[in-house]
Motif scaffolding. Sequence first.
Motif, PDB file in Angstrom:
ATOM      1  N   ARG A   1      33.226  45.904  45.051  1.00 42.37           N
ATOM      2  CA  ARG A   1      33.372  44.498  45.430  1.00 42.37           C
ATOM      3  C   ARG A   1      34.759  44.077  44.998  1.00 42.37           C
ATOM      4  O   ARG A   1      35.071  44.057  43.812  1.00 42.37           O
ATOM      5  CB  ARG A   1      32.305  43.618  44.763  1.00 42.37           C
TER       6      ARG A   1
ATOM      7  N   PRO B   1      28.837  30.088  42.650  1.00 38.84           N
ATOM      8  CA  PRO B   1      30.084  30.507  43.292  1.00 38.84           C
ATOM      9  C   PRO B   1      29.885  31.784  44.116  1.00 38.84           C
ATOM     10  O   PRO B   1      29.026  32.608  43.818  1.00 38.84           O
ATOM     11  CB  PRO B   1      31.029  30.774  42.108  1.00 38.84           C
ATOM     12  N   TYR B   2      30.706  31.916  45.142  1.00 39.00           N
ATOM     13  CA  TYR B   2      30.686  33.130  45.956  1.00 39.00           C
ATOM     14  C   TYR B   2      31.206  34.306  45.140  1.00 39.00           C
ATOM     15  O   TYR B   2      32.126  34.165  44.328  1.00 39.00           O
ATOM     16  CB  TYR B   2      31.569  32.947  47.198  1.00 39.00           C
ATOM     17  N   GLY B   3      30.586  35.460  45.321  1.00 35.78           N
ATOM     18  CA  GLY B   3      31.025  36.678  44.636  1.00 35.78           C
ATOM     19  C   GLY B   3      31.955  37.502  45.498  1.00 35.78           C
ATOM     20  O   GLY B   3      33.156  37.553  45.283  1.00 35.78           O
ATOM     21  N   GLY B   4      31.382  38.140  46.530  1.00 35.13           N
ATOM     22  CA  GLY B   4      32.187  38.959  47.410  1.00 35.13           C
ATOM     23  C   GLY B   4      31.302  39.846  48.269  1.00 35.13           C
ATOM     24  O   GLY B   4      30.085  39.671  48.339  1.00 35.13           O
TER      25      GLY B   4
ATOM     26  N   HIS C   1      26.636  41.049  50.885  1.00 38.80           N
ATOM     27  CA  HIS C   1      27.531  40.145  50.145  1.00 38.80           C
ATOM     28  C   HIS C   1      26.690  39.306  49.206  1.00 38.80           C
ATOM     29  O   HIS C   1      25.461  39.276  49.299  1.00 38.80           O
ATOM     30  CB  HIS C   1      28.387  39.292  51.084  1.00 38.80           C
ATOM     31  N   ASN C   2      27.361  38.596  48.259  1.00 38.95           N
ATOM     32  CA  ASN C   2      26.594  37.917  47.218  1.00 38.95           C
ATOM     33  C   ASN C   2      27.261  36.659  46.696  1.00 38.95           C
ATOM     34  O   ASN C   2      28.432  36.380  46.973  1.00 38.95           O
ATOM     35  CB  ASN C   2      26.288  38.876  46.061  1.00 38.95           C
ATOM     36  N   HIS C   3      26.468  35.892  45.948  1.00 34.01           N
ATOM     37  CA  HIS C   3      26.935  34.821  45.081  1.00 34.01           C
ATOM     38  C   HIS C   3      26.498  35.182  43.672  1.00 34.01           C
ATOM     39  O   HIS C   3      25.466  35.850  43.475  1.00 34.01           O
ATOM     40  CB  HIS C   3      26.329  33.471  45.480  1.00 34.01           C
TER      41      HIS C   3
ATOM     42  N   LEU D   1      22.535  34.421  52.638  1.00 34.78           N
ATOM     43  CA  LEU D   1      23.147  33.835  51.443  1.00 34.78           C
ATOM     44  C   LEU D   1      22.893  32.337  51.368  1.00 34.78           C
ATOM     45  O   LEU D   1      22.653  31.791  50.286  1.00 34.78           O
ATOM     46  CB  LEU D   1      24.659  34.096  51.438  1.00 34.78           C
TER      47      LEU D   1
ATOM     48  N   GLU E   1      22.310  37.010  40.459  1.00 31.86           N
ATOM     49  CA  GLU E   1      22.909  37.364  41.742  1.00 31.86           C
ATOM     50  C   GLU E   1      21.986  36.955  42.876  1.00 31.86           C
ATOM     51  O   GLU E   1      20.783  37.170  42.818  1.00 31.86           O
ATOM     52  CB  GLU E   1      23.149  38.872  41.808  1.00 31.86           C
TER      53      GLU E   1
ATOM     54  N   ASP F   1      25.170  41.212  54.977  1.00 31.14           N
ATOM     55  CA  ASP F   1      26.349  40.542  55.538  1.00 31.14           C
ATOM     56  C   ASP F   1      26.341  40.760  57.049  1.00 31.14           C
ATOM     57  O   ASP F   1      26.593  41.871  57.512  1.00 31.14           O
ATOM     58  CB  ASP F   1      27.613  41.133  54.914  1.00 31.14           C
TER      59      ASP F   1
ATOM     60  N   VAL G   1      21.393  30.612  48.028  1.00 30.55           N
ATOM     61  CA  VAL G   1      22.167  29.642  47.253  1.00 30.55           C
ATOM     62  C   VAL G   1      21.444  28.298  47.196  1.00 30.55           C
ATOM     63  O   VAL G   1      21.438  27.621  46.157  1.00 30.55           O
ATOM     64  CB  VAL G   1      23.575  29.497  47.861  1.00 30.55           C
TER      65      VAL G   1
END
Length: 212
Positions: free
Chosen positions: A118, A30-33, A41-43, A14, A54, A59, A18
């Motif tokens: 998510r 911003p962070y997603g989850g 996991h994602n932003h 990530l 995305e 993770d 980013v």
Amino acid sequence: MLELDHLVLIAPSLAEGVEHVRASLGIAMPYGGAHPEMGTHNHLLRLGDGAFLEVIAVDPSAPAPTHARWFGLDDAAAVRAEWDAGRRLRAWVARGRNLEALLAAQGGLFGEAMWVSRGDRRWRFGVRPDGALPAGGAAPCVIDWGERGCPAPAMPDLGARLERFVIEHPDPAGLRDLLTGLGLGRLPDIREGAETRLRAVIGTPEGPKEIG
């Protein structure tokens, strides 16, 4: 009918994803989850009311799933090689309803519908048994968000807007036929290229910028 939902940067981590968005667009995503079913996991970056960008990665703190991860993320060496070669925007997702009928009609292109989550959201997503991208990323992955619809309107608005989505492909006419046959309401800008490459022009507070 399918329509573009989001564009996907498939990152080795990530942090790298980013940083690429920050360097390309001048925006901190911003962070997603986290997606417990996929071990990813994602932003997320809103690109308007019906689209977003995305960044997704494995993770490292999550257990690996017993099935293939989406977006080819099980093949860490391939993800790294594509990233280092500058092919970072490598997937796109189209949303629709009645996902099972679409997947049944398209044979092995999209795989099978799986439940993914998510946070408090759950949705259906087409995943191939090997986790590979449909048509090497030239065709979209498919998603059905259910009654809640696309999450973009609930994301922070940082002034980014999708202005153009371009796919370069060795057989642009064949790709147009494929995407038209899928029922896409609006096709990307398809151009001839030596290999499949995705790029997008994003309007930002500092003017239009390109990411790929």
